[in-house]
Write an enzyme that holds these catalytic residues in place. Structure first.
Site, PDB file in Angstrom:
ATOM      1  N   LYS A 185      33.563  15.366  -3.721  1.00 33.45           N
ATOM      2  CA  LYS A 185      33.460  15.754  -5.129  1.00 33.45           C
ATOM      3  C   LYS A 185      33.727  17.250  -5.210  1.00 33.45           C
ATOM      4  O   LYS A 185      32.990  18.035  -4.633  1.00 33.45           O
ATOM      5  CB  LYS A 185      32.065  15.426  -5.661  1.00 33.45           C
ATOM      6  CG  LYS A 185      31.880  15.747  -7.136  1.00 33.45           C
ATOM      7  CD  LYS A 185      30.547  15.222  -7.673  1.00 33.45           C
ATOM      8  CE  LYS A 185      30.428  15.537  -9.159  1.00 33.45           C
ATOM      9  NZ  LYS A 185      29.222  14.965  -9.760  1.00 33.45           N
ATOM     10  N   THR A 207      27.884   9.851  -8.899  1.00 38.64           N
ATOM     11  CA  THR A 207      28.977  10.565  -8.235  1.00 38.64           C
ATOM     12  C   THR A 207      28.519  11.676  -7.299  1.00 38.64           C
ATOM     13  O   THR A 207      29.239  12.028  -6.375  1.00 38.64           O
ATOM     14  CB  THR A 207      29.942  11.190  -9.269  1.00 38.64           C
ATOM     15  OG1 THR A 207      29.184  12.001 -10.161  1.00 38.64           O
ATOM     16  CG2 THR A 207      30.676  10.121 -10.027  1.00 38.64           C
ATOM     17  N   ASP A 208      27.319  12.229  -7.508  1.00 37.01           N
ATOM     18  CA  ASP A 208      26.931  13.405  -6.726  1.00 37.01           C
ATOM     19  C   ASP A 208      27.034  13.181  -5.221  1.00 37.01           C
ATOM     20  O   ASP A 208      27.567  14.018  -4.499  1.00 37.01           O
ATOM     21  CB  ASP A 208      25.502  13.839  -7.080  1.00 37.01           C
ATOM     22  CG  ASP A 208      25.457  14.703  -8.325  1.00 37.01           C
ATOM     23  OD1 ASP A 208      26.475  14.740  -9.041  1.00 37.01           O
ATOM     24  OD2 ASP A 208      24.414  15.330  -8.578  1.00 37.01           O
ATOM     25  N   THR A 216      25.874   6.492 -14.097  1.00 30.47           N
ATOM     26  CA  THR A 216      26.298   6.070 -15.430  1.00 30.47           C
ATOM     27  C   THR A 216      27.302   4.930 -15.389  1.00 30.47           C
ATOM     28  O   THR A 216      27.462   4.217 -16.355  1.00 30.47           O
ATOM     29  CB  THR A 216      26.941   7.240 -16.209  1.00 30.47           C
ATOM     30  OG1 THR A 216      27.943   7.797 -15.395  1.00 30.47           O
ATOM     31  CG2 THR A 216      25.934   8.284 -16.569  1.00 30.47           C
TER      32      THR A 216
END
Ligand SMILES: [Zn+2]
Lengths: 620, 438
Positions: free
Chosen positions: B270, B192-193, B116
């Site tokens: 993360k 981000t994963d 995103t």
């Protein structure tokens, strides 16, 4: 008396009612709390694409460059409210209530509810949008014989609660954010200020009938759309007190009439708004005004513009507010504290010397006005640009705008009215299907008309009493009392007569908890004191006493029948000549004496029964 | 029935074609997305613009945008009449004046890989589109132009869970090219994963970096005014402009929108599914922080900007598996034919004693086995308990305080080098482990 029909008044209401369920998109309880919790600092940023839509409202908000502080009480907010976790699906109970309401106003329910994001960047929503879904359209009600369209019916989340606004920082508490709201919008079908109140009362009654809505101040809020034929649509947001509804409408009509009148006189005078902003600081070097002095000391300046032909349109006789506050409200959006204008000067320590100097500098003639702003150059110039925008609008009449309701019945400018284009799909929540079979299975509460009829029939009330109980919002409480075997006329008398009397005496009877009032009437029913004592007892409770304390302080402890009979016997004995002479005719006068002794302690009927018996006994 | 009255059949023929974004289009013969239509249904009329059907919508549901802006789902069967009122134009992005580019500002390359962070929103449909060009990126983040001379390249546009190890090489090589072309720093916009995996890979693959490589992502989608995308991106640009070199991840420090942490590329993970501060340095403090608004970058103990020629060392062998140890685990899982295995052991780096013989079997076949800990925090130590000692005896390589993911990536990389895998794994190449912890 204003003829609203002739002015072409059109009023539409948007009613927002908080539901007594969990929050709409998470499992938090819908509870307002005193806890502050941890605090977050955030910015909201409309992206280019949103502004690409040329949204006046969003632009104006963004220009303020605010940041927001969020208080996150643990008891009634979670990561969803903090916008740190995706929302969960809509609360099924809230959904059921919204569907019930849709059915109660005879609306058509959609096949799938698609929740939308309505861009709101005043900070009241952490995400920068409010989630809202359209449930149904095309409803209608007949109220006082008039058809009122109800469309749309939406289910949405309440916004965060504003706690403080200081400079560029606004603080909100997240306890209120996410509480489900049913929004019902009426068509512009309401024609008078009083009718608006009736419609709101009626719809409020429908909502209460579901028995699953929140009660109390702030749990139901109305936005009012008002226009008159020559005016424009103005939206007044956040009316909390239903009884004030007509006042807001009357005041807004008056404001629009004023704006129309000023438009005419500005046209006649060929008014003009000149483009030039003058730097006038030098003229105020000797000014004795405290505000001006301290501002100049802090490196700020005095800036002004000329409004050709505006003299006398800013402020009327005896300080009557005309266009002045309208210009000031626009100026404030640029971050200044306010404006000074020629209709109010000399005043505030600004003297005629300075005013004359300004008049000269701006090359003004008799019908011209000036507006001054004292601030930093950029802010002052921005503010004067806003003043110009508003002054130009004044020459066109009534601008469409959103205004905030103030408690005293007035309103203040908030922003230009927002367009309908600020919505886009909430992609985090899948469409919610509505099964027609499910709708048919919903159990609906009775309609107000049915209820009023039933009250008449079941409790022997007259039409006016039943109607009043409903309109004043006491219908549910009344019905609860009936279930506990309380006498209908005692209950309705208390709600419809004792309450207004207490209000007149300065009490707030609506603060009484339902449980407490029921307790009081149950005590009456059990013969612990007589109904005549109710006003006194309620008054004492409102002063902070418990029910027991109040009854005892009112001197209403039970007097047993034996004692009553003895006192009555003594009264007769003491007036035996009189009784002898009049026989049963002594009944009336003696009753006065007896009542004096026992008012509130013993039921009047009972007293007269005993008195009658005793006189009969004595005579025979 | 007039010519402009359409049968439901027409609208739904053919019914749905899958597409990668949330909103899928309803292909229509006569009516298209964006057309104004009227649906007559049970005696009521609904007028609005036909929108793409939501992927999760029920059978025969169309999405209609009413004049008041709301979308509703309406079931359209053969009972309903649909009338075309007006053909709509294509749904187009509003043109916005983009700020002009100042070539005197520091040149920063932004490599978009997806996620995103590198996307913009179509506000009519709510669909998020990947940024394809420089303009798309600046369109969503006009402030970029005031802070740097941005050069944006879209390498690919993938959800980070779809990024494969060989793509790390593509990213690494592109970074080298950007430095060679005069970039002062390179920002990699990433989902981000798996951003932590990519940052570790780049840390090992890239050597002699003259300036900073900054990976950045966004936890809260860019289709919301509260998105963290903009602040993170501006923070990343500030770090990319700063006087350091090496590979870093820059993301929100906490839930406030004011500071971002600067994490070492090999020590970051993360740690939360959704919060904006989900990236944390593990077994090490972040190397610094950045305040993008005030344009302050504070760092400690990192290499300086220099004049070296960047190069890539080694390659990536994706044939390594990571096995999460648990009670009742099937030791057969280890014998999966991979060329290397990372065990995510319990506690100090343990596996059930019964599994040790299988581990020995693997190592005897020449498959390197690295053990890390699912505690994440703290170091592996094979000397304290007997099961650890037994693992050490069969030749397991202790992963020290490396994150399991970093150990995985390092092993994938080590397998492509000439040196002995065991030696590489025990050498601190890119700050992936530390000797001291507190
Ligand atoms: Zn919550």
């Amino acid at each position: 008396m204003v003829d609203y029909q002739e002015l072409g008044l059109k009023v539409g209401l948007e009613i927002h009612q908080q539901l007594d369920t969990n929050k709409l998109f998470c499992s938090c309880p819908s509870e307002m709390v005193d806890e502050i919790g941890k605090e977050l600092v955030r910015f909201l940023r409309p992206t280019a694409s949103e502004l690409g839509e040329v949204d006046k409202a969003a632009l104006m908000e963004a220009r303020k460059g605010l940041h927001f502080k969020y208080q996150c009480p643990q008891k009634s907010s979670c990561l969803v409210e903090m916008d740190e976790e995706p929302p969960q699906g809509p609360d099924p109970n809230a959904m059921e209530l919204a569907l019930k309401m849709a059915m109660m106003v005879n609306a058509s329910v959609v096949d799938e509810v698609h929740f939308m994001r309505k861009i709101v960047i005043d900070g009241s929503n952490t995400s920068g949008f409010q989630r809202t879904g359209l449930i149904a359209t095309d409803g209608e009600l007949v109220i006082d014989g008039n058809r009122i369209g109800i469309s749309p019916i939406c289910l949405e989340e309440d916004a965060g609660r504003k706690v403080e606004s200081k400079g560029k920082e606004k603080t909100y508490r997240l306890d209120r954010l996410g509480i489900p709201l049913i929004e019902l919008a009426t068509g512009p079908d309401i024609k008078t200020p009083e009718e608006a109140k009736h419609v709101a009362q009626y719809i409020g009654g429908l909502l209460r009938a579901t028995r699953s809505v929140k009660r109390g101040i702030g749990t139901i809020r109305e936005d009012v759309n008002i226009s008159i034929a020559e005016g424009a649509r103005v939206e007044i947001k956040g009316v909390q007190e239903l009884k004030m509804l007509p006042t807001y409408i009357e005041n807004e009509v008056e404001r629009q009439l004023m704006l129309i009148e000023k438009m005419r006189s500005l046209k006649d005078r060929e008014a003009k708004v000149s483009g030039k902003v003058y730097h006038l600081t030098d003229l105020f070097k000797e000014c004795s005004s405290k505000i001006v002095k301290s501002s100049l000391k802090n490196g700020k300046g005095v800036y002004g513009i000329k409004l050709k032909g505006f003299n006398g349109t800013l402020r009327g006789e005896e300080g009557k507010a005309l266009l002045g506050p309208e210009l000031a409200a626009y100026a404030k959006t640029a971050g200044v504290g306010g404006i000074f204008h020629s209709d109010e000067l000399p005043a505030y320590g600004i003297e005629s010397v300075e005013c004359e100097a300004v008049v000269n500098e701006l090359d003004m003639e008799g019908e011209d006005a000036f507006v001054l702003v004292v601030d930093e150059e950029k802010r002052a110039k921005d503010a004067l640009e806003q003043v110009k925008i508003r002054a130009i609008l004044a020459m066109k009449g009534v601008p469409e705008e959103t205004r905030n309701a103030v408690e005293d019945g007035s309103t203040v400018f908030l922003r230009p009215i927002s367009g309908g284009a600020r919505m886009y799909p909430e992609t985090d929540i899948p469409p919610y299907p509505i099964n027609p079979g499910y709708l048919e299975g919903l159990e609906l509460p009775e309609t107000p008309d049915e209820k009023i009829k039933r009250f008449k029939k079941e409790y022997g009330l007259n039409k006016q009493q039943s109607g009043q109980l409903f309109r004043k919002g006491y219908d549910l409480l009344f019905e609860d009392m009936m279930k506990e075997g309380i006498d209908p006329s005692i209950a309705s008398n208390m709600l419809l007569h004792t309450y207004p009397e207490l209000s007149k005496e300065g009490y707030e009877p609506d603060d009484l908890l339902d449980e407490v009032v029921k307790e009081v009437l149950t005590r009456v029913k059990n013969g612990e004191f007589a109904k005549e004592g109710i006003p006194k007892v309620l008054g004492l409770i409102l002063e902070g006493n418990s029910v027991d304390e109040s009854i005892s302080k009112a001197g209403l402890e039970v007097v047993d029948d034996h004692e009553v009979r003895n006192v009555i016997k003594t009264i007769i004995e003491n007036r035996k000549d009189f009784v002898q002479e009049r026989g049963m005719g002594a009944m009336g006068p003696l009753m006065g004496v007896v009542m004096k002794e026992f008012r509130g302690k013993v039921d009047g009927k009972k007293l007269s029964g005993i008195l009658k018996e005793e006189i009969e006994k004595w005579c025979s | 029935m007039g010519k402009d009255v359409l049968e439901a059949q027409t609208i739904f023929k053919p019914l749905r074609v899958s597409q990668s974004d949330m909103m899928q289009k309803v292909p229509l013969t006569d009516v298209s997305i964006g057309d104004k239509i009227k649906v007559e249904k049970e005696g009521r009329e609904y007028t609005g613009i036909l929108m793409p059907t939501h992927r999760f919508s029920g059978d025969r549901i169309i999405t209609l945008k009413l004049d008041n802006g709301y979308n509703i789902g309406l079931k359209v069967t053969d009972e309903e009449r649909v009338v075309l009122l007006e053909k709509g134009g294509d749904i187009e992005r509003k043109s916005v004046d983009l700020p002009s580019i100042n070539e005197d500002l520091p040149k920063i390359s932004i490599l978009a890989t997806g996620g995103t962070i590198a996307s913009y929103v179509d506000y009519r449909t709510g669909a998020v589109h990947p940024a394809q060009t420089e303009d798309d990126m600046i369109y969503s983040n006009p402030e970029l132009a005031q802070r740097c001379f941005p050069s944006v390249e879209v390498l690919f546009s993938k959800l980070s869970e779809d990024i494969e190890p060989n793509e790390w090489i593509l990213i690494a090589d592109s970074i080298i090219k950007e430095f060679q072309a005069g970039a002062e720093g390179v920002v990699v916009a990433h989902g981000t994963d798996t951003m932590g995996y990519t940052s570790a890979a780049l840390s090992f693959l890239l050597d002699d970096l003259p300036g900073p490589v900054v990976l950045v992502g966004s936890q809260r989608s860019s289709d919301r005014p509260s998105s963290d995308a903009n602040l993170n991106l501006l923070a990343a640009v500030e770090v990319a402009k700063s006087d350091i070199s090496g590979v870093y991840v820059v993301m929100h420090e906490n839930l406030d929108d004011n500071r971002c942490s600067i994490h070492m590329g090999t020590k970051v993970r993360k740690m939360h599914t959704s919060r904006r501060d989900s990236f944390k340095s593990v077994n090490k403090e972040p190397v610094g922080w950045v305040d993008p608004e005030e344009r302050i970058v504070k760092v400690e103990g990192v290499p300086c900007r220099n004049k070296k020629e960047p190069k890539r060392i080694g390659c990536i062998n994706g044939d390594v598996s990571m096995i999460y140890v648990h009670p009742g685990m099937d030791e057969g899982l280890l014998l999966n034919g991979s060329e290397g295995v990372v065990l995510v052991g319990t506690g100090l780096g343990h596996v059930p004693t019964r599994v040790i013989s299988t581990v020995k079997e693997l190592i005897d076949e020449g498959v390197p086995v690295v053990v890390t800990s699912q505690c994440l925090h703290g170091t592996v130590n094979c000397n304290v308990y007997s099961s650890g000692r037994m693992l050490a005896e069969v030749g397991v390589i202790p992963g020290k305080d490396m994150l399991p993911e970093t150990a995985l990536v390092k092993l994938m990389w080590a397998l492509t080098l000439d040196d002995k895998v065991e030696d590489i794994m025990e050498t601190n190449v890119a700050g992936e482990f530390s000797e001291r912890r507190w």
